[in-house]
Design a protein around this motif. Structure first.
Motif, mmCIF file in Angstrom:
data_model
loop_
_atom_site.group_PDB
_atom_site.id
_atom_site.type_symbol
_atom_site.label_atom_id
_atom_site.label_comp_id
_atom_site.label_asym_id
_atom_site.label_seq_id
_atom_site.Cartn_x
_atom_site.Cartn_y
_atom_site.Cartn_z
ATOM 1 N N ILE A 16 0.289 43.182 28.524
ATOM 2 C CA ILE A 16 1.167 43.125 29.682
ATOM 3 C C ILE A 16 0.645 44.101 30.739
ATOM 4 C CG2 ILE A 16 3.538 43.253 30.501
ATOM 5 C CD1 ILE A 16 3.143 41.291 28.170
ATOM 6 N N LEU A 17 0.474 43.613 31.965
ATOM 7 C CA LEU A 17 0.057 44.470 33.076
ATOM 8 C C LEU A 17 1.235 44.640 34.025
ATOM 9 C CD1 LEU A 17 -2.263 46.003 34.465
ATOM 10 C CD2 LEU A 17 -2.748 43.895 35.752
ATOM 11 N N ILE A 18 1.557 45.885 34.351
ATOM 12 C CA ILE A 18 2.722 46.194 35.183
ATOM 13 C C ILE A 18 2.244 46.723 36.527
ATOM 14 C CG2 ILE A 18 4.792 47.623 35.369
ATOM 15 C CD1 ILE A 18 4.680 47.633 32.212
ATOM 16 N N CYS A 19 2.629 46.028 37.596
ATOM 17 C CA CYS A 19 2.154 46.362 38.937
ATOM 18 C C CYS A 19 3.242 46.963 39.813
ATOM 19 C CB CYS A 19 1.552 45.116 39.600
ATOM 20 S SG CYS A 19 0.102 44.477 38.725
ATOM 21 N N ARG A 20 4.298 47.478 39.205
ATOM 22 C CA ARG A 20 5.379 48.123 39.957
ATOM 23 C C ARG A 20 4.906 49.463 40.504
ATOM 24 N NH1 ARG A 20 11.223 48.025 37.249
ATOM 25 N NH2 ARG A 20 11.757 47.971 39.458
ATOM 26 N N PRO A 21 5.590 50.001 41.508
ATOM 27 C CA PRO A 21 5.301 51.371 41.954
ATOM 28 C C PRO A 21 5.684 52.367 40.856
ATOM 29 C CG PRO A 21 6.633 50.167 43.572
ATOM 30 C CD PRO A 21 6.639 49.354 42.317
ATOM 31 N N GLN A 22 5.159 53.577 40.984
ATOM 32 C CA GLN A 22 5.586 54.664 40.103
ATOM 33 C C GLN A 22 6.841 55.311 40.679
ATOM 34 O OE1 GLN A 22 4.613 54.886 37.293
ATOM 35 N NE2 GLN A 22 2.413 55.053 36.996
ATOM 36 N N PRO A 23 7.738 55.839 39.848
ATOM 37 C CA PRO A 23 7.631 55.998 38.393
ATOM 38 C C PRO A 23 8.152 54.803 37.601
ATOM 39 C CG PRO A 23 9.595 57.104 39.158
ATOM 40 C CD PRO A 23 8.945 56.533 40.396
ATOM 41 N N ALA A 39 0.771 47.564 26.837
ATOM 42 C CA ALA A 39 1.125 47.559 28.259
ATOM 43 C C ALA A 39 0.247 48.526 29.038
ATOM 44 C CB ALA A 39 2.598 47.931 28.438
ATOM 45 N N GLN A 40 -0.311 48.037 30.136
ATOM 46 C CA GLN A 40 -1.104 48.855 31.040
ATOM 47 C C GLN A 40 -0.447 48.849 32.414
ATOM 48 O OE1 GLN A 40 -3.769 50.631 30.079
ATOM 49 N NE2 GLN A 40 -3.548 49.852 27.981
ATOM 50 N N VAL A 41 -0.758 49.861 33.206
ATOM 51 C CA VAL A 41 -0.118 50.046 34.508
ATOM 52 C C VAL A 41 -1.163 50.007 35.616
ATOM 53 C CG1 VAL A 41 1.091 51.725 35.950
ATOM 54 C CG2 VAL A 41 1.857 51.324 33.608
ATOM 55 N N LEU A 42 -0.902 49.197 36.632
ATOM 56 C CA LEU A 42 -1.754 49.130 37.825
ATOM 57 C C LEU A 42 -0.832 48.977 39.036
ATOM 58 C CD1 LEU A 42 -4.799 48.912 38.822
ATOM 59 C CD2 LEU A 42 -4.370 46.444 38.912
ATOM 60 N N PRO A 43 -0.236 50.070 39.520
ATOM 61 C CA PRO A 43 0.668 49.946 40.665
ATOM 62 C C PRO A 43 -0.046 49.350 41.870
ATOM 63 C CG PRO A 43 0.903 52.096 39.624
ATOM 64 C CD PRO A 43 -0.321 51.465 39.035
ATOM 65 N N SER A 67 30.567 52.662 59.590
ATOM 66 C CA SER A 67 31.575 52.155 58.651
ATOM 67 C C SER A 67 30.937 51.710 57.346
ATOM 68 C CB SER A 67 32.325 50.971 59.274
ATOM 69 O OG SER A 67 32.982 51.347 60.460
ATOM 70 N N HIS A 68 29.688 51.265 57.411
ATOM 71 C CA HIS A 68 29.001 50.729 56.243
ATOM 72 C C HIS A 68 27.582 51.284 56.188
ATOM 73 C CE1 HIS A 68 32.178 47.584 56.079
ATOM 74 N NE2 HIS A 68 32.066 47.626 57.399
ATOM 75 N N VAL A 69 27.155 51.699 54.999
ATOM 76 C CA VAL A 69 25.774 52.146 54.781
ATOM 77 C C VAL A 69 25.202 51.355 53.617
ATOM 78 C CG1 VAL A 69 24.256 54.061 54.156
ATOM 79 C CG2 VAL A 69 26.205 54.463 55.681
ATOM 80 N N ILE A 70 24.081 50.670 53.873
ATOM 81 C CA ILE A 70 23.464 49.799 52.870
ATOM 82 C C ILE A 70 22.087 50.345 52.525
ATOM 83 C CG2 ILE A 70 22.601 47.476 52.386
ATOM 84 C CD1 ILE A 70 24.620 46.446 54.482
ATOM 85 N N ALA A 71 21.841 50.605 51.255
ATOM 86 C CA ALA A 71 20.504 50.977 50.775
ATOM 87 C C ALA A 71 19.892 49.751 50.111
ATOM 88 C CB ALA A 71 20.583 52.133 49.781
ATOM 89 N N VAL A 72 18.652 49.411 50.474
ATOM 90 C CA VAL A 72 18.065 48.162 50.007
ATOM 91 C C VAL A 72 17.277 48.311 48.707
ATOM 92 C CG1 VAL A 72 17.905 47.349 52.386
ATOM 93 C CG2 VAL A 72 15.899 48.389 51.319
ATOM 94 N N SER A 73 17.022 49.543 48.270
ATOM 95 C CA SER A 73 16.240 49.754 47.049
ATOM 96 C C SER A 73 16.617 51.089 46.432
ATOM 97 C CB SER A 73 14.742 49.741 47.358
ATOM 98 O OG SER A 73 14.377 50.891 48.106
ATOM 99 N N PRO A 74 16.337 51.280 45.137
ATOM 100 C CA PRO A 74 16.600 52.583 44.532
ATOM 101 C C PRO A 74 15.860 53.723 45.218
ATOM 102 C CG PRO A 74 16.271 50.932 42.824
ATOM 103 C CD PRO A 74 15.924 50.275 44.126
ATOM 104 N N TYR A 75 14.638 53.456 45.665
ATOM 105 C CA TYR A 75 13.864 54.508 46.330
ATOM 106 C C TYR A 75 14.505 54.875 47.662
ATOM 107 C CZ TYR A 75 9.753 57.146 47.837
ATOM 108 O OH TYR A 75 8.898 58.144 48.261
#
Length: 270
Positions: A16-23, A39-43, A67-75
């Motif tokens: 399995i190759l994982i291309c997500r950002p770190q961490p 599993a290997q990692v290649l961001p 009135s509203h604050v929206i964050a689009v990603s965990p980062y």
């Protein structure tokens, strides 16, 4: 002796190759290894916070006007919380907080914020189904994201009457890998499944694989939504897998199921 988990037996020795950002990449790789995979990692995306500037500081200091604050990603959510810790010893009241997906909502909730999220799904489309965002008569909305991104949320909310302000807190770029690294990960390792959880990641993978001569047509691509699966198909990549959520355990289980299905010759990759 502990009884092996079912997904351990299914993923034993699978590449399995994982291309997500770190961490996130290392965290997901650990989950795959726990399930028996190699599993290997290649961001293929690196994220960096944007330098502090007066415009950003002004928006943060005026956060109580929204009135509203929206964050689009965990980062995006984590960077926003750093700004709050710096400039708001006490979080301003009266704001409706939103996370696109459970992971983003969890980051905001960890700060004690009462956060809304889609009941099901993890996309911008899912977030826009929330009744709180259905009618926004001149209400001010702050969208916290990267320097570039989809325009669906701001455009839709403006059509619904909102006054939308964008707050970019980071930028993304593709890391510069040398040819030897790419060949080692794509050709020598020859992954059976590659995790690409954004359209930008998929595009970077396709471009880099062409540089190495690696053929992705027979590789299972893990993508987040049907929109990215269609993007893969348009590039000639027909084997896609869409997990039920982006939780690590769900991704691992989905890959195990799909690889087992391919082994069985069913050809069912979604």
């Amino acid at each position: 002796m502990a009884t092996p988990r079912p997904d351990s037996m299914l993923l034993e020795g699978r590449r399995i190759l994982i291309c997500r950002p770190q961490p996130e990449a290392d965290r997901l790789a650990a989950s795959f290894r726990d399930a028996g995979a190699d599993a290997q990692v290649l961001p293929l995306i690196t994220r960096e916070p944007l330098p502090e500037d007066p415009a950003t500081r002004t928006l943060i200091l005026n956060l109580d006007e929204f009135s509203h604050v929206i964050a689009v990603s965990p980062y995006a959510a984590s960077l926003l919380l750093e700004w709050l810790d710096t400039w708001w010893p006490q979080t301003p009241e009266g704001i409706h907080w939103y996370g696109v997906g459970a992971g983003t909502a969890a980051v905001l909730a960890s700060h004690g914020l009462d956060t809304r999220q889609p009941q099901t799904g993890h996309t911008s489309e899912d977030l826009l189904q929330l009744p709180e965002l259905a009618t926004l008569d001149h209400e001010k909305v702050l969208v916290v994201r990267g320097q570039e991104g989809r325009e669906l949320i701001p455009q839709t909310l403006e059509q619904r009457g909102a006054r939308v302000t964008m707050l970019p807190l980071y930028h993304r770029y593709c890391p510069d890998y040398d040819e030897a690294t790419l060949r080692a990960m794509l050709n020598d390792f020859s992954p059976e499944a590659i995790v690409t959880l954004s359209g930008e990641t998929l595009n970077n993978l396709i471009a880099l694989s062409e540089n190495t001569g690696h053929n992705l047509e027979d590789t299972l691509l893990v993508v987040p939504v049907e929109r990215i699966a269609e993007q893969a198909r348009q590039a000639g990549l027909r084997r896609t897998c869409i997990p039920g959520s982006l939780a690590d355990s769900t991704i691992v289980a989905a890959v195990a199921e799909q690889l087992a299905s391919l082994d069985g010759g069913s050809g069912n990759t979604k």
